[in-house]
Enzyme design. Structure first.
Site, PDB file in Angstrom:
ATOM      1  N   CYS A  87     -24.469  36.875   4.353  1.00 11.37           N
ATOM      2  CA  CYS A  87     -24.062  35.409   4.943  1.00 11.37           C
ATOM      3  C   CYS A  87     -24.487  34.339   4.004  1.00 11.37           C
ATOM      4  O   CYS A  87     -23.574  33.547   3.703  1.00 11.37           O
ATOM      5  CB  CYS A  87     -24.630  35.303   6.296  1.00 11.37           C
ATOM      6  SG  CYS A  87     -23.921  36.532   7.532  1.00 11.37           S
ATOM      7  N   HIS A 148     -26.041  28.285   8.686  1.00 14.83           N
ATOM      8  CA  HIS A 148     -27.015  29.286   7.895  1.00 14.83           C
ATOM      9  C   HIS A 148     -27.300  28.965   6.418  1.00 14.83           C
ATOM     10  O   HIS A 148     -27.081  29.853   5.593  1.00 14.83           O
ATOM     11  CB  HIS A 148     -26.289  30.712   7.969  1.00 14.83           C
ATOM     12  CG  HIS A 148     -27.321  31.721   7.898  1.00 14.83           C
ATOM     13  ND1 HIS A 148     -26.774  33.077   7.730  1.00 14.83           N
ATOM     14  CD2 HIS A 148     -28.575  31.948   7.926  1.00 14.83           C
ATOM     15  CE1 HIS A 148     -27.851  33.762   7.885  1.00 14.83           C
ATOM     16  NE2 HIS A 148     -28.800  32.998   7.876  1.00 14.83           N
ATOM     17  N   SER A 177     -26.422  31.801  25.795  1.00 16.58           N
ATOM     18  CA  SER A 177     -27.564  31.135  25.860  1.00 16.58           C
ATOM     19  C   SER A 177     -27.835  30.098  24.660  1.00 16.58           C
ATOM     20  O   SER A 177     -28.621  29.288  24.673  1.00 16.58           O
ATOM     21  CB  SER A 177     -29.027  31.895  26.048  1.00 16.58           C
ATOM     22  OG  SER A 177     -28.962  32.587  24.969  1.00 16.58           O
TER      23      SER A 177
END
Length: 458
Positions: A87, A148, A177
């Site tokens: 990523c 990220h 959440s």
């Protein structure tokens, strides 16, 4: 006047960015003066989508009408590569136009910090991003979704050229959440412009579409850049109930993954619908790609994605880890419904965007090359050689592609972790797209040439 207004904001950036700006002053010009306003730019980056995991790329079991429609109104690449098989490096390459190791991101950025812990790792603020470039060209800039690339002060989106940001800073979150939920206590990770915000129970991809809608509507009368970095189909696999029901006939875990992909596709459709409704489609360059191949990690039920003939998946430099779906659309300017088989790379988007918008590139030390001629007129690939490198612990995983020859150094294959692979793996993609046969012993001279190319790139 617009240039000087934005100049004051740039003073907050690093000395390197400021130096790039000063050097650019003598050549900065706007191609839009004679051609009308420059196009808006939207980059849709999705997360862990397999090489062939849309219907338009051949996945007959998937329902992805909105990505199919985007391809019908643009150009679809068949040999497009992510900058990395994981990523953070992939995102760094896309945003900077530089190979990730040169952009200071050799592996994933850290998770949200625990109390008393500071994680300094992340993309250096000195790197110049697409957002920096377009901000300087007078664009409003926003990140919505997954960052990220660092969580420490100085490493966040607002430090890298984005006027507005909303989303999570770490690698993934629970969609309801909004917490990062492993390696210790759950940590809430939802932020707007550096301030923590709470939306407990609301589905994060829906929050993304709502935030992006507000940004587009607010800037509909000026050029804008939206980096819409989705966290789907990345785990946790939380596809909507109606898609889980639709795919209940598929084997596990393909059924869970497929629901995630169609949930993703619906949100992309919602975003593009906003552009259409505001009458901006023919003024908006839309770029779509996956950040790398599908995951076979435990958290994604050890699979579900599809790479067809391409070997392996996320984390690997075999084709299934780095060959990704990619589409570009600008109706009225870019051809519609066409394919491009030329080799292309996500580092190419920065110079390509510069060519389409007239923005001045603020860093001439790029690895990416413009794809504008490839897109518009089916020109030959601008690449003679491509490089990949990531750092896994103390070991470098690297690859070089020259023409049809591809050499991988220290290869791994998470789809077959028990298989012992030679430290140098050579394949000819024209003869064996599956990369099943190692030709290194048969062609030592090619191995030596490609290894020398890799070493020269260091």
């Amino acid at each position: 006047m617009l240039f000087w207004t934005h100049l004051m904001n740039v003073f907050r950036s690093s000395d390197v960015k400021l130096l790039c700006l000063v050097l650019a002053l003598g050549t900065c010009s706007s191609s839009s003066a004679d051609d009308g306003p420059p196009p808006n730019v939207i980059i849709i980056l999705v997360d862990d989508l397999g090489s062939l995991d849309t219907h338009v790329y051949g996945a007959e079991d998937l329902v992805t009408p909105h990505l199919d429609a985007l391809a019908e109104r643009g150009v679809r690449f068949t040999q497009f590569y992510a900058a990395a098989p994981v990523c953070s490096p992939s995102r760094a390459g896309l945003l900077t136009g530089r190979y990730p190791v040169r952009a200071g991101v050799p592996w994933n950025a850290p998770p949200p910090p625990l109390p008393g812990i500071v994680y300094e790792a992340g993309m250096p603020t000195s790197e110049v991003t697409i957002a920096d470039m377009l901000h300087e060209a007078g664009y409003a800039t926003a990140l919505v979704g997954k960052w990220h690339l660092g969580v420490a002060p100085g490493k966040t989106p607002i430090d890298q050229g984005f006027d507005h940001s909303f989303g999570h800073l770490s690698g993934c979150i629970d969609n309801y959440s909004h917490t990062f939920y492993w390696h210790g206590p759950n940590r809430h990770d939802l932020w707007r412009n550096g301030e923590e915000v709470f939306a407990d129970g609301e589905f994060f991809p829906d929050l993304m579409v709502a935030e992006a809608t507000q940004f587009i509507e607010a800037h509909r009368d000026e050029p804008f850049f939206l980096y819409f970095a989705m966290n789907l189909p990345h785990y946790p696999l939380q596809g909507e109930a109606h898609w889980l029901e639709h795919y209940e006939h598929l084997p596990y875990p393909r059924n869970l993954y497929a629901a995630q992909v169609s949930t993703m596709d619906e949100r992309i459709g919602g975003l593009i619908a906003v552009v259409d409704e505001l009458g901006l489609r023919e003024r908006t360059l839309i770029i779509f790609q996956s950040d790398h191949g599908h995951s076979v990690e435990e958290r994604t039920h050890f699979g579900g994605g599809y790479s067809g003939p391409y070997r392996s998946a996320k984390f690997s430099l075999f084709e299934g880890g780095i060959r990704v779906p990619a589409i570009v659309s600008l109706p009225g300017t870019i051809p519609e419904g066409e394919l491009r088989d030329q080799v292309a790379h996500s580092c190419d988007w920065l110079p390509t965007i510069a060519d389409f918008t007239g923005a001045t590139i603020l860093n001439d030390d790029l690895d990416g090359l413009s794809l504008k001629d490839v897109i518009l007129s089916n020109a030959l690939t601008p690449h003679e050689v491509l490089h990949w490198q990531v750092e896994l612990g103390t070991e470098s995983l690297w690859a070089v592609r020259e023409g049809d020859w591809k050499l991988i150094g220290n290869p791994i294959d998470p789809t077959a972790p028990e298989e012992l692979l030679d430290p140098l793996f050579l394949s000819n993609l024209a003869d064996d797209i599956t990369e099943q046969t190692n030709l290194a012993e048969q062609h030592p001279e090619i191995v030596d040439r490609l290894r020398a190319l890799h070493e020269a790139s260091q």
